[in-house]
Design a protein around this motif. Structure first.
Motif, PDB file in Angstrom:
ATOM      1  N   THR A   8       0.830  -1.198   0.000  1.00  0.00           N
ATOM      2  CA  THR A   8       0.000   0.000   0.000  1.00  0.00           C
ATOM      3  C   THR A   8       0.866   1.250   0.000  1.00  0.00           C
ATOM      4  O   THR A   8       2.070   1.199   0.276  1.00  0.00           O
ATOM      5  CB  THR A   8      -0.918   0.023   1.236  1.00  0.00           C
ATOM      6  OG1 THR A   8      -0.094   0.119   2.409  1.00  0.00           O
ATOM      7  CG2 THR A   8      -1.757  -1.249   1.312  1.00  0.00           C
ATOM      8  N   ASP A   9       0.218   2.391  -0.305  1.00  0.00           N
ATOM      9  CA  ASP A   9       0.952   3.662  -0.282  1.00  0.00           C
ATOM     10  C   ASP A   9       1.489   3.953   1.114  1.00  0.00           C
ATOM     11  O   ASP A   9       2.603   4.476   1.278  1.00  0.00           O
ATOM     12  CB  ASP A   9       0.030   4.806  -0.733  1.00  0.00           C
ATOM     13  CG  ASP A   9      -0.277   4.729  -2.223  1.00  0.00           C
ATOM     14  OD1 ASP A   9       0.483   4.038  -2.941  1.00  0.00           O
ATOM     15  OD2 ASP A   9      -1.270   5.343  -2.655  1.00  0.00           O
ATOM     16  N   ASN A  10       0.694   3.592   2.148  1.00  0.00           N
ATOM     17  CA  ASN A  10       1.146   3.800   3.522  1.00  0.00           C
ATOM     18  C   ASN A  10       2.362   2.930   3.828  1.00  0.00           C
ATOM     19  O   ASN A  10       3.297   3.359   4.518  1.00  0.00           O
ATOM     20  CB  ASN A  10       0.007   3.459   4.489  1.00  0.00           C
ATOM     21  CG  ASN A  10       0.020   4.371   5.709  1.00  0.00           C
ATOM     22  OD1 ASN A  10       0.390   5.535   5.618  1.00  0.00           O
ATOM     23  ND2 ASN A  10      -0.386   3.835   6.848  1.00  0.00           N
ATOM     24  N   GLY A  11       2.355   1.703   3.291  1.00  0.00           N
ATOM     25  CA  GLY A  11       3.483   0.814   3.498  1.00  0.00           C
ATOM     26  C   GLY A  11       4.735   1.334   2.821  1.00  0.00           C
ATOM     27  O   GLY A  11       5.834   1.266   3.383  1.00  0.00           O
ATOM     28  N   LYS A  12       4.582   1.862   1.599  1.00  0.00           N
ATOM     29  CA  LYS A  12       5.728   2.414   0.880  1.00  0.00           C
ATOM     30  C   LYS A  12       6.297   3.635   1.613  1.00  0.00           C
ATOM     31  O   LYS A  12       7.513   3.803   1.713  1.00  0.00           O
ATOM     32  CB  LYS A  12       5.329   2.798  -0.538  1.00  0.00           C
ATOM     33  CG  LYS A  12       4.989   1.606  -1.426  1.00  0.00           C
ATOM     34  CD  LYS A  12       4.545   2.064  -2.799  1.00  0.00           C
ATOM     35  CE  LYS A  12       4.172   0.874  -3.682  1.00  0.00           C
ATOM     36  NZ  LYS A  12       3.675   1.314  -5.010  1.00  0.00           N
ATOM     37  N   THR A  13       5.397   4.462   2.130  1.00  0.00           N
ATOM     38  CA  THR A  13       5.843   5.640   2.873  1.00  0.00           C
ATOM     39  C   THR A  13       6.593   5.233   4.137  1.00  0.00           C
ATOM     40  O   THR A  13       7.657   5.770   4.459  1.00  0.00           O
ATOM     41  CB  THR A  13       4.643   6.524   3.242  1.00  0.00           C
ATOM     42  OG1 THR A  13       3.950   6.908   2.061  1.00  0.00           O
ATOM     43  CG2 THR A  13       5.098   7.766   3.990  1.00  0.00           C
ATOM     44  N   GLY A  14       6.045   4.250   4.859  1.00  0.00           N
ATOM     45  CA  GLY A  14       6.689   3.768   6.074  1.00  0.00           C
ATOM     46  C   GLY A  14       8.047   3.169   5.794  1.00  0.00           C
ATOM     47  O   GLY A  14       9.011   3.391   6.536  1.00  0.00           O
ATOM     48  N   LEU A  15       8.147   2.414   4.692  1.00  0.00           N
ATOM     49  CA  LEU A  15       9.432   1.810   4.329  1.00  0.00           C
ATOM     50  C   LEU A  15      10.455   2.888   3.985  1.00  0.00           C
ATOM     51  O   LEU A  15      11.636   2.776   4.346  1.00  0.00           O
ATOM     52  CB  LEU A  15       9.238   0.867   3.143  1.00  0.00           C
ATOM     53  CG  LEU A  15      10.456   0.041   2.723  1.00  0.00           C
ATOM     54  CD1 LEU A  15      10.932  -0.835   3.874  1.00  0.00           C
ATOM     55  CD2 LEU A  15      10.112  -0.820   1.506  1.00  0.00           C
ATOM     56  N   ALA A  16      10.005   3.948   3.309  1.00  0.00           N
ATOM     57  CA  ALA A  16      10.916   5.052   2.968  1.00  0.00           C
ATOM     58  C   ALA A  16      11.430   5.733   4.235  1.00  0.00           C
ATOM     59  O   ALA A  16      12.627   6.081   4.329  1.00  0.00           O
ATOM     60  CB  ALA A  16      10.195   6.063   2.075  1.00  0.00           C
TER      61      ALA A  16
END
Length: 294
Positions: free
Chosen positions: A2-10
């Motif tokens: 998800t977009d939230n997951g990508k943001t968290g990973l970044a």
């Protein structure tokens, strides 16, 4: 993802990368001030800054831990892990010391059985032997050159593993900020006592004077970057979940190789790369296995 997951990973990747940058700054102080004194000053500055933030955010009541002895154990583990790691990167290439330090997550899995009463799968022990083989590959040339001092990253990894275990045991006993304040606030006095004892020992190799301004500045930079890095990892974990961001920790290895090559002209040899590959593979296997079971 998800977009939230990508943001968290970044966020997490940025945090872990920043930690390696701080380690490179520490290594740059090797000619100027001893490792135990740098560790004491760095954590003292960090403790004061974090305490000020906690006082403003949560008030004086937040400084009372519910389990003082557990917080003392956390601070002691961080103190010995940090001084061992700082000493290691003073005398070893950054990538080699970092690779051995990555044994800590593997040791955490092994030690969680006897210390926390958790069930440890037999595969964990097999993977741990593979990781230890990676450590042996890296250490073989270093032991011949440095002697027992080459074991400092292994000592650091052991205390970091104990720190992670005590962190688990203290979960839910305060906010993330208060947990940082407790561990830094206990770690700093321990390191100050160690530094003072070294200075008063009378041994020429352990003597040191007041730091020059650029040493204080670099210690402050490390304190700020480390606090920012831990905040980034915390936000990343909150957004994406621990299982998603866990592999991002190995970004530290890539940044350590790059910083060591660029700043200190330390090109990793085949022993370092092969040993690091075994240790990272062991850590990733345990993460993947744990994620599937979860």
């Amino acid at each position: 993802m998800t977009d939230n997951g990508k943001t968290g990973l970044a966020y997490a990747v940025s945090g872990f990368a920043l930690l390696s940058v701080g380690d490179a700054v520490v290594k740059s102080m090797a000619p100027d001030w001893p490792a135990f004194a740098v560790a004491a000053l760095r954590f003292s500055l960090g403790a004061v800054g974090l305490a000020a933030l906690l006082l403003r955010a949560e008030g004086a009541s937040a400084f009372r831990p519910t389990h003082p002895w557990l917080q003392l154990a956390r601070g002691g583990c961080l103190a010995f892990a940090s001084v061992a790691f700082f000493s290691a990167i003073y005398i070893m290439p950054l990538a080699e010391a970092m690779a051995i330090a990555f044994l800590a997550p593997v040791l955490t899995q092994v030690l969680s059985g006897p210390l926390l009463g958790e069930r440890v799968r037999p595969s964990v022990y097999l993977v741990s032997l593979i990781a230890l083989a990676g450590v042996a590959v890296i250490l073989r040339p270093n032991l011949a050159e440095l002697g027992l001092a080459a074991l400092l990253p292994l000592v650091s990894a052991t205390f970091f593993a104990l720190l992670m275990i005590t962190n688990r045991a203290s979960a839910g006993q305060g906010s993330a900020l208060s947990m940082q304040v407790f561990v830094a606030g206990i770690c700093a006095p321990i390191l100050i006592v160690l530094a003072a004892s070294a200075k008063l020992s009378g041994l020429p190799a352990l003597a040191f004077g007041w730091p020059e301004w650029h040493v204080v500045l670099r210690c402050a930079i490390v304190a700020v970057t480390a606090s920012c890095a831990h905040w980034l990892v915390y936000v990343g974990t909150a957004k994406a979940g621990a299982s998603t961001i866990a592999p991002a920790i190995y970004v530290q290895m890539l940044v350590a190789v790059a910083m060591g090559w660029w700043w200190f002209d330390n090109v990793p040899d085949l022993y370092t790369l092969a040993g690091a590959a075994l240790i990272v593979a062991a850590g990733l296997y345990l993460w993947r296995s744990g994620a599937r079971r979860g």
